[in-house]
Design an enzyme around this catalytic site. Structure first.
Site, PDB file in Angstrom:
ATOM      1  CG  ASP A 222     -46.027  14.840  81.608  1.00  0.00           C
ATOM      2  OD1 ASP A 222     -46.032  15.453  80.528  1.00  0.00           O
ATOM      3  OD2 ASP A 222     -45.008  14.311  82.084  1.00  0.00           O
TER       4      ASP A 222
ATOM      5  CG  ASP B 125     -45.419  17.853  76.833  1.00  0.00           C
ATOM      6  OD1 ASP B 125     -45.019  18.918  77.333  1.00  0.00           O
ATOM      7  OD2 ASP B 125     -44.695  16.844  76.727  1.00  0.00           O
ATOM      8  CD  GLU B 126     -44.308  19.361  81.961  1.00  0.00           C
ATOM      9  OE1 GLU B 126     -44.496  18.847  83.090  1.00  0.00           O
ATOM     10  OE2 GLU B 126     -43.182  19.477  81.454  1.00  0.00           O
TER      11      GLU B 126
END
Length: 366
Positions: free
Chosen positions: A14, A108-109
């Site tokens: 993350d 983003d993850e």
């Protein structure tokens, strides 16, 4: 006796305050300052906040006006999604150096299954550390990671030592870790559900575990089974490298509330065009059109219609959305309209099952 799990080596990576961190990286003048991506203007909503802004209570999905009150020195930055996508692709290439079993959740993850990896490294913890170091050195951003036997625990663990940290929950630590966990930290337990659990004396994982399945199903419906399983470390969902898109949408928040349906039709035309472009780009079509309406008092309403055939054409999407708009009288003036298409023609395609389950009886080096 320790229960047996279908054990994998899962990493959840993350990125730390991703959008805001990209802006601070690209503009050194913003480093160390409280910034909000999005949220500018009277009706803006914050998309992301830097850690400097978060100390003031600024967070994503917050109205920009409230964010500015909480942090008078807050700097609003216009979002640059093309740039965020560009950086995300670079990070994803690093993931693929270790495994092809990568399941992105957003820009983003992502989840990575490294049970069997391209480096031949038996330690998922060392792989996570190496990935985070590479992201920092090659991209310039920090990331946090969670490592454990399944996606649920890895997701929870990645938030444990944020920012720029990682947390490993070994197989023998799973039950004690979950029992001690605040119920608000359980992925899938939202604010409303957490409040409901508090009212019923459920504050920790142990409190949740003490409730029988019948009780959880009675008070939490279909989610009861999910809560019963996760607190026992049971979460069999594999990392899906080819996630099937379930819907596609576009929406607009207006600078002034709309009270005339004539003006709303004009806005819906632009939104329908955007949805059609995204469908074309993704080469998909759908049957169910949903109109999203957010009123000036922030109440939300959705209206849906399922057609007997797949569509992607702007004109049909628009006409269906107009039908839904006129379906019933509006409750108030409108601040946001959105159109989504679901029941897509991708959903009958199953991702190939390429993962193996590793026996929990084996010595597992995390």
């Amino acid at each position: 006796m320790q229960p047996e799990f279908p054990t994998r080596k899962i990493i959840h990576v993350d990125m730390d305050a991703f959008y805001a961190s990209v802006e601070q990286m690209d503009n050194p003048e913003l480093k160390g300052k409280p910034i909000a991506v999005g949220g500018g203007g009277k009706r803006g909503v914050v998309s992301a906040a830097s850690y400097e802004a978060r100390t003031f209570g600024v967070k994503s999905a917050m109205a920009g006006t409230l964010a500015a009150k909480l942090c008078p020195e807050l700097i609003f930055v216009r979002p640059r999604f093309e740039r965020y996508s560009e950086i995300s692709k670079k990070i994803r290439l690093i993931f693929f150096d270790y495994t092809d079993l990568v399941e992105p959740l957003s820009l983003d993850e992502a989840y990575l299954d490294v049970s069997e990896n391209k480096k031949g490294n038996p330690s998922a913890s060392l792989i996570a550390q190496e990935i985070r170091e590479r992201i920092l050195n090659e991209v310039g951003l920090t990331a946090s990671a969670g490592i454990s036997i399944n996606k649920f625990i890895a997701k929870v663990a990645s938030d444990y030592n944020k920012p720029n940290g990682q947390k490993t929950v070994n197989p023998e630590e799973v039950i004690p870790f979950l029992e001690a966990l605040d119920i608000r930290k359980f992925y899938g337990v939202g604010k409303v559900t957490a409040e409901k659990m508090y009212q019923k004396g459920i504050f920790t994982g142990l409190d949740l575990k003490l409730k029988p399945l019948e009780y959880l199903e009675q008070h939490f419906g279909k989610s009861g089974q999910y809560y019963y399983n996760i607190v026992r470390g049971i979460h069999h969902s594999p990392v899906k490298p080819n996630r099937i898109r379930k819907s596609l949408a576009a929406e607009r928040t207006f600078s002034e509330n709309l009270s005339s349906e004539v003006f709303m039709i004009e806005k819906l035309e632009h939104i329908a065009e955007e949805v059609s472009k995204r469908l074309s780009k993704s080469q998909v079509a759908g049957k169910t059109v949903t109109l999203k309406i957010k009123y000036s008092d922030f109440t939300l309403q959705t209206r849906s219609k399922t057609l007997p055939y797949f569509i992607s054409d702007k004109s049909i999407i628009l006409e269906t959305a107009k039908t839904l708009l006129y379906q019933e009288q509006l409750k108030n003036s409108v601040r946001l309209l959105g159109i989504s298409l679901s029941n897509l023609n991708t959903q009958n395609t199953k991702s190939p099952q390429v993962q193996k389950t590793v026996s929990a009886q084996l010595k597992f080096d995390f």
